[in-house]
Design a protein around this motif. Structure first.
Motif, PDB file in Angstrom:
ATOM      1  N   LEU A   1       0.828  -1.200   0.000  1.00  0.00           N
ATOM      2  CA  LEU A   1       0.000   0.000   0.000  1.00  0.00           C
ATOM      3  C   LEU A   1       0.868   1.257   0.000  1.00  0.00           C
ATOM      4  O   LEU A   1       0.533   2.259  -0.640  1.00  0.00           O
ATOM      5  CB  LEU A   1      -0.904   0.014   1.239  1.00  0.00           C
ATOM      6  N   GLY A   2       1.993   1.169   0.710  1.00  0.00           N
ATOM      7  CA  GLY A   2       2.896   2.314   0.758  1.00  0.00           C
ATOM      8  C   GLY A   2       3.483   2.635  -0.602  1.00  0.00           C
ATOM      9  O   GLY A   2       3.629   3.811  -0.969  1.00  0.00           O
ATOM     10  N   ALA A   3       3.819   1.588  -1.366  1.00  0.00           N
ATOM     11  CA  ALA A   3       4.362   1.800  -2.706  1.00  0.00           C
ATOM     12  C   ALA A   3       3.335   2.476  -3.610  1.00  0.00           C
ATOM     13  O   ALA A   3       3.652   3.406  -4.361  1.00  0.00           O
ATOM     14  CB  ALA A   3       4.809   0.477  -3.307  1.00  0.00           C
ATOM     15  N   LEU A   4       2.080   2.012  -3.528  1.00  0.00           N
ATOM     16  CA  LEU A   4       1.017   2.620  -4.332  1.00  0.00           C
ATOM     17  C   LEU A   4       0.758   4.058  -3.879  1.00  0.00           C
ATOM     18  O   LEU A   4       0.502   4.942  -4.704  1.00  0.00           O
ATOM     19  CB  LEU A   4      -0.264   1.791  -4.208  1.00  0.00           C
ATOM     20  N   ALA A   5       0.863   4.276  -2.572  1.00  0.00           N
ATOM     21  CA  ALA A   5       0.628   5.623  -2.041  1.00  0.00           C
ATOM     22  C   ALA A   5       1.737   6.587  -2.422  1.00  0.00           C
ATOM     23  O   ALA A   5       1.566   7.800  -2.305  1.00  0.00           O
ATOM     24  CB  ALA A   5       0.495   5.553  -0.524  1.00  0.00           C
ATOM     25  N   GLY A   6       2.868   6.056  -2.887  1.00  0.00           N
ATOM     26  CA  GLY A   6       3.963   6.912  -3.305  1.00  0.00           C
ATOM     27  C   GLY A   6       3.806   7.483  -4.700  1.00  0.00           C
ATOM     28  O   GLY A   6       4.622   8.307  -5.133  1.00  0.00           O
ATOM     29  N   LEU A   7       2.762   7.048  -5.426  1.00  0.00           N
ATOM     30  CA  LEU A   7       2.568   7.505  -6.802  1.00  0.00           C
ATOM     31  C   LEU A   7       2.129   8.970  -6.907  1.00  0.00           C
ATOM     32  O   LEU A   7       2.650   9.702  -7.756  1.00  0.00           O
ATOM     33  CB  LEU A   7       1.547   6.605  -7.510  1.00  0.00           C
ATOM     34  N   PRO A   8       1.171   9.450  -6.095  1.00  0.00           N
ATOM     35  CA  PRO A   8       0.726  10.838  -6.260  1.00  0.00           C
ATOM     36  C   PRO A   8       1.835  11.836  -5.903  1.00  0.00           C
ATOM     37  O   PRO A   8       2.564  11.649  -4.933  1.00  0.00           O
ATOM     38  CB  PRO A   8      -0.447  10.961  -5.269  1.00  0.00           C
ATOM     39  N   ALA A   9       1.921  12.893  -6.668  1.00  0.00           N
ATOM     40  CA  ALA A   9       2.933  13.920  -6.423  1.00  0.00           C
ATOM     41  C   ALA A   9       2.341  15.169  -5.800  1.00  0.00           C
ATOM     42  O   ALA A   9       3.072  16.125  -5.523  1.00  0.00           O
ATOM     43  CB  ALA A   9       3.624  14.275  -7.735  1.00  0.00           C
ATOM     44  N   SER A  10       1.033  15.190  -5.575  1.00  0.00           N
ATOM     45  CA  SER A  10       0.383  16.374  -5.023  1.00  0.00           C
ATOM     46  C   SER A  10      -0.871  15.950  -4.271  1.00  0.00           C
ATOM     47  O   SER A  10      -1.388  14.843  -4.470  1.00  0.00           O
ATOM     48  CB  SER A  10       0.002  17.352  -6.134  1.00  0.00           C
ATOM     49  N   PRO A  11      -1.389  16.817  -3.390  1.00  0.00           N
ATOM     50  CA  PRO A  11      -2.635  16.490  -2.692  1.00  0.00           C
ATOM     51  C   PRO A  11      -3.799  16.203  -3.639  1.00  0.00           C
ATOM     52  O   PRO A  11      -4.591  15.291  -3.395  1.00  0.00           O
ATOM     53  CB  PRO A  11      -2.896  17.752  -1.854  1.00  0.00           C
ATOM     54  N   GLY A  12      -3.897  16.967  -4.727  1.00  0.00           N
ATOM     55  CA  GLY A  12      -4.976  16.745  -5.681  1.00  0.00           C
ATOM     56  C   GLY A  12      -4.916  15.368  -6.302  1.00  0.00           C
ATOM     57  O   GLY A  12      -5.937  14.690  -6.461  1.00  0.00           O
ATOM     58  N   GLN A  13      -3.720  14.926  -6.667  1.00  0.00           N
ATOM     59  CA  GLN A  13      -3.558  13.594  -7.236  1.00  0.00           C
ATOM     60  C   GLN A  13      -3.905  12.523  -6.210  1.00  0.00           C
ATOM     61  O   GLN A  13      -4.469  11.471  -6.551  1.00  0.00           O
ATOM     62  CB  GLN A  13      -2.131  13.409  -7.737  1.00  0.00           C
ATOM     63  N   ALA A  14      -3.575  12.763  -4.942  1.00  0.00           N
ATOM     64  CA  ALA A  14      -3.902  11.800  -3.880  1.00  0.00           C
ATOM     65  C   ALA A  14      -5.411  11.649  -3.734  1.00  0.00           C
ATOM     66  O   ALA A  14      -5.922  10.527  -3.582  1.00  0.00           O
ATOM     67  CB  ALA A  14      -3.284  12.257  -2.561  1.00  0.00           C
ATOM     68  N   ILE A  15      -6.137  12.766  -3.780  1.00  0.00           N
ATOM     69  CA  ILE A  15      -7.595  12.727  -3.671  1.00  0.00           C
ATOM     70  C   ILE A  15      -8.195  11.949  -4.843  1.00  0.00           C
ATOM     71  O   ILE A  15      -9.085  11.103  -4.658  1.00  0.00           O
ATOM     72  CB  ILE A  15      -8.173  14.155  -3.618  1.00  0.00           C
ATOM     73  N   LEU A  16      -7.717  12.211  -6.046  1.00  0.00           N
ATOM     74  CA  LEU A  16      -8.232  11.501  -7.221  1.00  0.00           C
ATOM     75  C   LEU A  16      -7.939  10.011  -7.137  1.00  0.00           C
ATOM     76  O   LEU A  16      -8.814   9.170  -7.407  1.00  0.00           O
ATOM     77  CB  LEU A  16      -7.610  12.089  -8.494  1.00  0.00           C
TER      78      LEU A  16
END
Length: 441
Positions: free
Chosen positions: A83-98
């Motif tokens: 899960l941590g590896a997948l969570a490392g993909l977004p580079a910004s808060p907006g990308q994390a929300i999407l």
């Protein structure tokens, strides 16, 4: 838009009570409505409430296990790494929300229990990796994916009417999922929500000064687990068993063998019991030893108190709604002024209202089906579409029903009022999308 979101959050923070008080207040409201709109007496209403109070014990235990087994699996080193590896993909808060919204939507389409747990667990991992992301919106986005469950592969209404000998078979026969889950109008609604919900969540991102972040040290549920093992030289024979990797391996493999048999004979058919079984035995395997596994269980159980104490009150609430006939009265009121075009829309809206008081897909279908199906036949509306209107109404108002949010909130360590301001906006957006889907297709 920003003003509306801010207002919604302020109202929820100020006026939304704890979920336990919410169900108590709902009980008083339903008691009063039953007195007004049905022939029930105060004593019979109390009787309906008491007789229904323990009607969700089996389901309550399933939901506790959803929470506990999900927590246990998430705290295992291997799962946390993935899960941590997948969570490392977004580079910004907006990308994390999407990303968390899309992951939750996909998981909920596959299975609702799977979606509830995976969405919240993934949101926590994102909070650890992405700077300056609003934790409330992150968890709300994870929960918003649950919106889609009843139009997906685990929808209880479409699966019920596709099963031989269901209670309404004499009226509508057996309806295959090709006419419900995989019908063009349902797939169109699902597709539209896959676009609308992530975008809505992204647009709700607060400004930097209003962003509420979380102390990352509070998110590491399993930080002490690996220290639970004893030193090898200090072990007694019982200690060696408790710290034996072979014991966990054998029992874990036993569970996986059964799962292999199940999927070989039933296909990829997920239900709540199978999801819990999968999470449980993967948790046993991934933690390595019985001692570490039990330590993870002890940590996980701490968050289950809300489910344990509140679900019986919801069962009592459902007992009043069903036995007094109030749920039927509500359904008939909407159906009475429908025509063949507006009927699915009004059924959807009535199901959304009933769902606030009867938060159970299968239970709600049992209550509304006789009224809805009879009216559908008289208006010439396909029974499959009428059934899916009930299904989507049931899913829709889950966005403002703390009943279903409890597992996600327990995993996140938040209160209902922390996320409900955002969920109200999702309720509005999804309500427009679903309503248009039923009116135009």
């Amino acid at each position: 838009m920003k003003y509306m979101i801010s207002l919604s959050n302020r109202l929820m923070q100020r006026y939304l009570p704890d979920p336990f008080l919410f169900v108590v207040l709902l009980t008083f409201l339903v008691f009063a409505l039953s007195l007004i709109f049905t022939e029930s007496t105060p004593l019979t209403i109390v009787q309906y409430w008491g007789e229904g109070f323990w009607g969700l014990l089996s389901f309550s235990m399933q939901m506790v296990l959803v929470l506990v087994t999900g927590h246990v699996l998430a705290s295992s080193p291997l799962f946390k790494k993935g899960l941590g590896a997948l969570a490392g993909l977004p580079a910004s808060p907006g990308q994390a929300i999407l990303l968390v919204t899309v992951v939750s939507l996909v998981a909920s389409f596959i299975n609702w229990g799977f979606g509830l747990v995976i969405g919240a667990l993934f949101a926590k991992e994102l909070a650890k990796k992405v700077d300056n992301v609003d934790y409330r919106l992150l968890i709300a986005s994870a929960y918003s994916g649950f919106m889609i469950w009843h139009g997906g592969l685990s929808g209880s209404v479409p699966l019920t009417i596709a099963t031989p000998d269901h209670f309404a078979q004499d009226m509508i026969g057996v309806i295959p999922t090709s006419e419900t889950i995989f019908a063009p109008y349902n797939l169109a609604i699902v597709f539209a929500l896959f676009i609308a919900i992530p975008l809505a969540n992204r647009l709700m991102m607060p400004g930097k000064s209003d962003t509420v972040t979380v102390d990352r040290s509070l998110l590491d549920d399993g930080r002490d687990l690996q220290a639970a093992s004893l030193e090898l030289e200090a072990m007694t024979p019982s200690d060696r068993l408790e710290n034996s990797r072979m014991v966990s391996l054998l029992v874990g493999v036993l569970g996986l063998v059964f799962l292999g048999y199940y999927f070989a004979t039933n296909g990829f058919e997920l239900n709540l019991d199978i999801v819990n079984f999968l999470f449980l035995f993967l948790g046993i395997l991934f933690h390595g030893t019985p001692k570490l596994f039990l330590k993870a269980v002890t940590n996980a159980v701490k968050g289950a108190s809300g489910i344990i104490i509140q679900f019986p009150f919801y069962a009592g609430l459902m007992g009043i709604m069903v036995s007094s006939g109030l749920a039927t009265v509500m359904s008939e009121a909407f159906v009475s002024f429908s025509n063949e075009v507006t009927f699915p829309l009004f059924v959807f809206l009535s199901a959304g209202i009933v769902n606030v008081f009867v938060p159970s897909g299968g239970g709600q279908w049992a209550v509304q089906a006789p009224v809805v199906l009879e009216a559908a036949q008289s208006l010439g509306v396909p029974a499959a579409k009428a059934a899916m209107a009930v299904a989507w109404g049931d899913a829709w108002t889950n966005m403002i029903q703390p009943f279903w949010a409890l597992p996600a909130l327990a995993i996140a360590g938040l209160k209902a009022k922390d996320i409900m301001g955002f969920c109200v906006m999702i309720l509005v957006v999804s309500g427009v999308v679903i309503s248009l889907g039923f009116l135009l297709m």
